[in-house]
Scaffold this active site. Structure first.
Site, mmCIF file in Angstrom:
data_model
loop_
_atom_site.group_PDB
_atom_site.id
_atom_site.type_symbol
_atom_site.label_atom_id
_atom_site.label_comp_id
_atom_site.label_asym_id
_atom_site.label_seq_id
_atom_site.Cartn_x
_atom_site.Cartn_y
_atom_site.Cartn_z
ATOM 1 C CG HIS A 267 18.656 25.127 26.919
ATOM 2 N ND1 HIS A 267 17.679 25.460 27.796
ATOM 3 C CD2 HIS A 267 19.801 25.692 27.408
ATOM 4 C CE1 HIS A 267 18.182 26.193 28.777
ATOM 5 N NE2 HIS A 267 19.484 26.352 28.556
ATOM 6 C CG HIS A 306 11.635 20.993 32.345
ATOM 7 N ND1 HIS A 306 12.445 20.989 33.446
ATOM 8 C CD2 HIS A 306 11.900 22.144 31.671
ATOM 9 C CE1 HIS A 306 13.160 22.099 33.441
ATOM 10 N NE2 HIS A 306 12.847 22.818 32.376
ATOM 11 C CG ASP A 362 10.805 26.651 25.037
ATOM 12 O OD1 ASP A 362 10.812 27.884 25.101
ATOM 13 O OD2 ASP A 362 11.758 25.937 25.369
HETATM 14 N N1 CMC Z 1 8.513 13.885 23.344
HETATM 15 C C1 CMC Z 1 8.439 12.533 23.427
HETATM 16 N N2 CMC Z 1 9.059 11.790 24.369
HETATM 17 C C2 CMC Z 1 9.789 12.466 25.265
HETATM 18 C C3 CMC Z 1 9.906 13.873 25.242
HETATM 19 C C4 CMC Z 1 9.229 14.575 24.229
HETATM 20 N N3 CMC Z 1 9.299 15.909 24.162
HETATM 21 N N4 CMC Z 1 10.706 14.270 26.260
HETATM 22 C C5 CMC Z 1 11.073 13.145 26.894
HETATM 23 N N5 CMC Z 1 10.514 12.056 26.296
HETATM 24 C C6 CMC Z 1 10.630 10.671 26.722
HETATM 25 C C7 CMC Z 1 11.982 10.096 26.358
HETATM 26 O O1 CMC Z 1 11.970 9.512 25.074
HETATM 27 C C8 CMC Z 1 12.201 9.099 27.455
HETATM 28 O O2 CMC Z 1 11.424 7.969 27.169
HETATM 29 P P1 CMC Z 1 12.009 6.494 27.494
HETATM 30 O O3 CMC Z 1 12.117 6.449 28.983
HETATM 31 O O4 CMC Z 1 11.003 5.555 26.909
HETATM 32 O O5 CMC Z 1 13.343 6.412 26.820
HETATM 33 C C9 CMC Z 1 11.571 9.781 28.676
HETATM 34 O O6 CMC Z 1 10.568 10.633 28.140
HETATM 35 C C10 CMC Z 1 12.558 10.596 29.500
HETATM 36 O O7 CMC Z 1 13.187 11.524 28.630
HETATM 37 P P2 CMC Z 1 14.667 12.034 28.759
HETATM 38 O O8 CMC Z 1 15.194 12.402 27.414
HETATM 39 O O9 CMC Z 1 15.463 11.057 29.567
HETATM 40 O O10 CMC Z 1 14.452 13.338 29.653
HETATM 41 P P3 CMC Z 1 15.520 14.457 29.868
HETATM 42 O O11 CMC Z 1 15.272 14.973 31.230
HETATM 43 O O12 CMC Z 1 16.891 13.987 29.547
HETATM 44 O O13 CMC Z 1 15.132 15.540 28.762
HETATM 45 C C11 CMC Z 1 14.157 17.380 27.673
HETATM 46 C C12 CMC Z 1 14.445 16.707 29.025
HETATM 47 C C13 CMC Z 1 13.520 18.742 27.924
HETATM 48 C C14 CMC Z 1 15.472 17.577 26.915
HETATM 49 C C15 CMC Z 1 13.203 16.474 26.863
HETATM 50 O O14 CMC Z 1 11.988 16.318 27.554
HETATM 51 C C16 CMC Z 1 12.967 16.979 25.449
HETATM 52 O O15 CMC Z 1 13.751 16.680 24.548
HETATM 53 N N6 CMC Z 1 11.872 17.808 25.240
HETATM 54 C C17 CMC Z 1 11.628 18.396 23.944
HETATM 55 C C18 CMC Z 1 12.488 19.642 23.812
HETATM 56 C C19 CMC Z 1 11.968 20.792 24.654
HETATM 57 O O16 CMC Z 1 10.777 21.082 24.665
HETATM 58 N N7 CMC Z 1 12.890 21.488 25.334
HETATM 59 C C20 CMC Z 1 12.565 22.648 26.131
HETATM 60 C C21 CMC Z 1 12.789 22.429 27.574
HETATM 61 S S1 CMC Z 1 12.049 23.742 28.570
HETATM 62 C C22 CMC Z 1 12.948 25.160 28.177
HETATM 63 C C23 CMC Z 1 14.339 25.081 28.611
HETATM 64 O O17 CMC Z 1 14.597 24.997 29.822
HETATM 65 O O18 CMC Z 1 15.209 25.161 27.751
#
Ligand code: CMC
Length: 428
Positions: A267, A306, A362
């Site tokens: 986050h 996201h 971010d």
């Molecule tokens: N790098 C590589 N792969 C990713 C990433 C990433 N940053 N984010 C998602 N994926 C992949 C994930 O592995 C999954 O792949 P698969 O379907 O093969 O298993 C797919 O994309 C869907 O991901 P998810 O984890 O189910 O998506 P989510 O909606 O649960 O997670 C998130 C959203 C923001 C937590 C995630 O994208 C992430 O961990 N990003 C990196 C951390 C980040 O930049 N966070 C800041 C968010 S914006 C500021 C805020 O609001 O806090």
């Protein structure tokens, strides 16, 4: 065509018709679906609440497919261009942009609350010299509840107004003091002749000069970053704020929980993680190797992806433009090249394209913060200052919503069935 959903329960052959309101069915309308009189009734199962609306809100709206972010209906691009942070804060809290007179009064009111009680500083002094500023920040916000016991009166509008002013005015002071503590530097008193952001820079960076003069480009850049971070509807920390607030805890305690959620690297801690990642990558040549390790699941590309945005985060677009203005003042940040190359490769790679992973807010914000002289561990704190406004607006909306009660989800239990206690000597 009626706005209803017809459900056939194939276990019993019975049919049910439930209303659809604003694109949603009420989970409680499913409770009537039972196999027999003893059945609890149908629940919904939604880990991490990916498809569940838990409230009705009028504050912020995101269209994730089209990359649109609106505060009270106003596009984020227009606010970033024309507004300032305190005006945007007023908009988020009150629902409308202030008149000139309302804005002047609001800014004066905030300015009168910027000082911290001396005991607060002693409290902060107790942290180790290398304590993470976000740890200091959230503990100190929690401690504020002991200074303002009147905050418990959450259904008094007067009390809510006072706590709102105190929180918005004091979070920059706490953040700046947390930073000065980590630097071993004396605390700087607020200068209320400066703007909200100008004063924050003063409390952070003032040294021996009589009057601190913020650089206007950096002051405006930080102000715009604050506008961009002020609210983001039902994200993890806001949900924490609403959940804790639903137990009728005081706003300082609830906000501590929200800040704790923001601290996490998935986050608000992501901008810190991005900077660490860029430092570790070291040079543009190493980018393809890193992309491969992301694709093979070894790591995540921090600052990408996201839950809601499935296209370019509109905040990231604005931040990219601000970065150019900031670097013109502070000098070039060599890590920008690495970030740009990561983005370039990622945006044309099938792995990222298929999963609709784009840079989020971010990805570039950390580079700007670093150029302004902040250590990465200050980044989540810089996120928490403006988000305080969103947390309060959402908390108050929750409190005044007749449909809201204490948050208490259901579970699907898969543990042991009822069994008798086994005396110690009989256990195997
Ligand atoms: N790098 C590589 N792969 C990713 C990433 C990433 N940053 N984010 C998602 N994926 C992949 C994930 O592995 C999954 O792949 P698969 O379907 O093969 O298993 C797919 O994309 C869907 O991901 P998810 O984890 O189910 O998506 P989510 O909606 O649960 O997670 C998130 C959203 C923001 C937590 C995630 O994208 C992430 O961990 N990003 C990196 C951390 C980040 O930049 N966070 C800041 C968010 S914006 C500021 C805020 O609001 O806090």
């Amino acid at each position: 065509m009626p706005d209803t959903l017809t459900i056939t329960d194939n276990r019993t052959g019975k049919q049910y018709e439930v209303p659809i309101d604003r694109g949603a069915v009420r989970a409680m309308d499913l409770r009537q679906i039972k196999t027999d009189a003893d059945d609890f009734g149908l629940k919904t199962y939604d880990p991490a609440l990916v498809n569940t609306a838990s409230c009705v809100s009028r504050i912020t709206n995101i269209d994730g497919d089209r990359g649109i972010l609106l505060y009270r209906g106003y596009p984020i691009e227009q606010l970033a261009e024309h507004s300032d942070f305190l005006e945007t804060a007023y908009l988020l809290l009150a629902g409308e942009l202030p008149t000139a007179a309302q804005l002047t009064k609001w800014k004066t009111n905030v300015a009168t609350h910027t000082m911290l009680h001396e005991n607060m500083k002693k409290f902060m002094d107790g942290f180790r010299y290398d304590a993470h500023p976000m740890g200091i920040f959230l503990s100190t916000v929690g401690a504020l509840s002991t200074f303002y016991p009147d905050a418990k009166d959450i259904f008094s509008e007067d009390s809510r107004r006072t706590q709102t002013l105190r929180l918005i005015a004091k979070v920059p002071s706490i953040a700046a003091y947390a930073y000065r503590h980590s630097q071993g530097r004396p605390y700087v008193q607020p200068d209320n002749e400066l703007s909200f952001t100008g004063n924050f820079l003063n409390m952070l960076f003032k040294m021996a000069e009589l009057k601190y003069q913020p650089n206007p480009v950096l002051e405006r850049a930080l102000d715009v970053l604050f506008i961009l971070h002020a609210d983001h509807e039902q994200n993890c920390s806001t949900s924490a704020m609403r959940t804790i607030g639903s137990a009728h805890s005081d706003p300082y305690s609830a906000l501590t929980g929200a800040a704790a959620a923001l601290y996490g690297p998935l986050h608000g801690g992501a901008n810190e993680a991005v900077l660490r990642m860029l430092s570790e990558i070291g040079s543009v040549e190493n980018v393809p190797k890193v992309i491969e390790s992301v694709k093979s699941g070894e790591r995540r590309l921090m600052g990408f992806g996201h839950r809601v945005y499935k296209s370019y985060d509109p905040r990231a677009k604005i931040i990219k433009r601000i970065a150019d203005l900031v670097f013109a003042v502070t000098g070039h940040n060599p890590r920008l090249e690495i970030a740009l190359e990561l983005e370039r490769i990622a945006l044309q790679d099938d792995y990222f394209v298929e999963r609709r992973l784009y840079p989020n807010v971010d990805f570039y914000s950390g580079l700007i913060y670093e150029a302004m002289g902040f250590q990465p561990d200050m980044f989540p704190v810089l996120f928490a200052i403006p988000r305080t406004v969103g947390w309060i607006a959402q908390w108050e909306e929750m409190l005044l919503d007749d449909e809201q009660r204490i948050t208490r989800p259901r579970q699907i239990y898969t543990g042991a069935a009822q069994r008798d206690y086994v005396p110690r000597e009989k256990r195997r």
